[in-house]
Design a protein around this motif. Structure first.
Motif, short mmCIF file in Angstrom:
data_model
loop_
_atom_site.label_atom_id
_atom_site.label_comp_id
_atom_site.label_asym_id
_atom_site.label_seq_id
_atom_site.Cartn_x
_atom_site.Cartn_y
_atom_site.Cartn_z
N THR A 298 50.93 -35.53 -9.79
CA THR A 298 51.37 -34.88 -11.02
C THR A 298 52.01 -33.54 -10.72
O THR A 298 53.06 -33.19 -11.27
N PHE A 299 51.41 -32.79 -9.82
CA PHE A 299 51.92 -31.46 -9.49
C PHE A 299 53.15 -31.54 -8.58
O PHE A 299 53.97 -30.63 -8.57
N GLU B 210 53.84 -42.06 -14.49
CA GLU B 210 54.76 -40.96 -14.25
C GLU B 210 55.78 -41.45 -13.24
O GLU B 210 55.41 -42.07 -12.25
N ALA C 212 61.21 -28.48 -10.99
CA ALA C 212 61.62 -27.07 -10.87
C ALA C 212 62.71 -26.91 -9.82
O ALA C 212 63.69 -26.19 -10.03
N PHE D 268 55.96 -31.66 -10.92
CA PHE D 268 56.31 -30.31 -11.39
C PHE D 268 57.24 -29.63 -10.40
O PHE D 268 58.26 -29.04 -10.79
N LEU E 55 59.39 -26.82 -15.64
CA LEU E 55 57.93 -26.95 -15.54
C LEU E 55 57.32 -27.20 -16.91
O LEU E 55 56.49 -28.11 -17.09
N VAL F 15 58.33 -30.78 -18.20
CA VAL F 15 57.56 -31.87 -17.59
C VAL F 15 56.14 -31.89 -18.16
O VAL F 15 55.60 -32.96 -18.47
N TYR F 16 55.53 -30.72 -18.31
CA TYR F 16 54.19 -30.64 -18.87
C TYR F 16 54.16 -31.19 -20.30
O TYR F 16 53.32 -32.02 -20.64
N GLN G 175 54.55 -34.91 -20.26
CA GLN G 175 53.32 -35.59 -19.87
C GLN G 175 52.32 -35.61 -21.02
O GLN G 175 51.61 -36.60 -21.22
N ALA H 291 61.36 -37.09 -13.50
CA ALA H 291 61.12 -35.64 -13.36
C ALA H 291 62.33 -34.95 -12.74
O ALA H 291 62.69 -33.84 -13.13
#
Length: 180
Positions: A160-161, A79, A168, A164, A114, A117-118, A121, A84
């Protein structure tokens, strides 16, 4: 009573200067030589503040950036933070430039970032899994989507978060700045 009769005037040559009686009357506030003319009024920008078109543009950008982000993850097996940021920026830019200044666009852009990106992934996980197993991406992603989500949960870490949140924030900021 006698009437006075004016004598007939002689025709003047065409290149003769006009007399005071024949000279045109100048406007009292005429522009002086060398004066700067006043600026022209600026018309409003056409097509701005169209929330529906802005939302559609943001949704289209979200789908495209999810695929691109998934390709980056699938090819590098990592990642990448700037990717992102790019996802969020492109979504917010599309919403703000096309949709205008509506504050809803920034919020919707952040939510779409959000999701993008999810989804990206998940696409990356499916690409990596397809290479490891030796099957096609379509088979892994569409026929074994539950396994792809389980692999994502197993690989998810605090970073990972963070991605996110970065996406955003970038989407919300870009939507506000692009509309200004």
């Amino acid at each position: 009573m006698s009437q006075s009769v004016t004598p007939p005037s002689q025709p003047e040559p065409a290149d003769a200067a006009p007399t005071a009686e024949q000279a045109p009357v100048a406007a009292p506030y005429a522009a002086q030589p060398g004066a700067v003319p006043p600026p022209l009024p600026v018309p409003p920008a056409p097509g701005k503040d169209n929330i529906a078109v802005g939302l559609l543009a943001a949704l289209g950008a979200a789908v495209v950036t999810a695929v691109v982000y998934g390709l980056v993850i699938g090819l590098t097996k990592h990642e990448i933070g700037w990717a992102a940021v790019g996802v969020g920026f492109v979504i917010g830019l599309a919403a703000g430039r096309i949709g205008g200044r509506n504050p809803v666009l920034g919020i919707v852009s952040a939510v779409l970032a959000l999701g993008s990106v999810y989804l990206g992934q998940l696409v990356g996980e499916a690409m990596i899994g397809a290479k490891e197993v030796g099957v096609s991406f379509n088979e892994v992603f569409f026929q074994h989507f539950g396994i792809v989500q389980e692999a994502w949960k197993a690989d998810a870490d605090p970073l990972t978060f963070v991605f996110f949140a970065i996406a955003a924030w970038a989407a919300f900021s870009a939507a506000k700045k692009a509309a200004a």
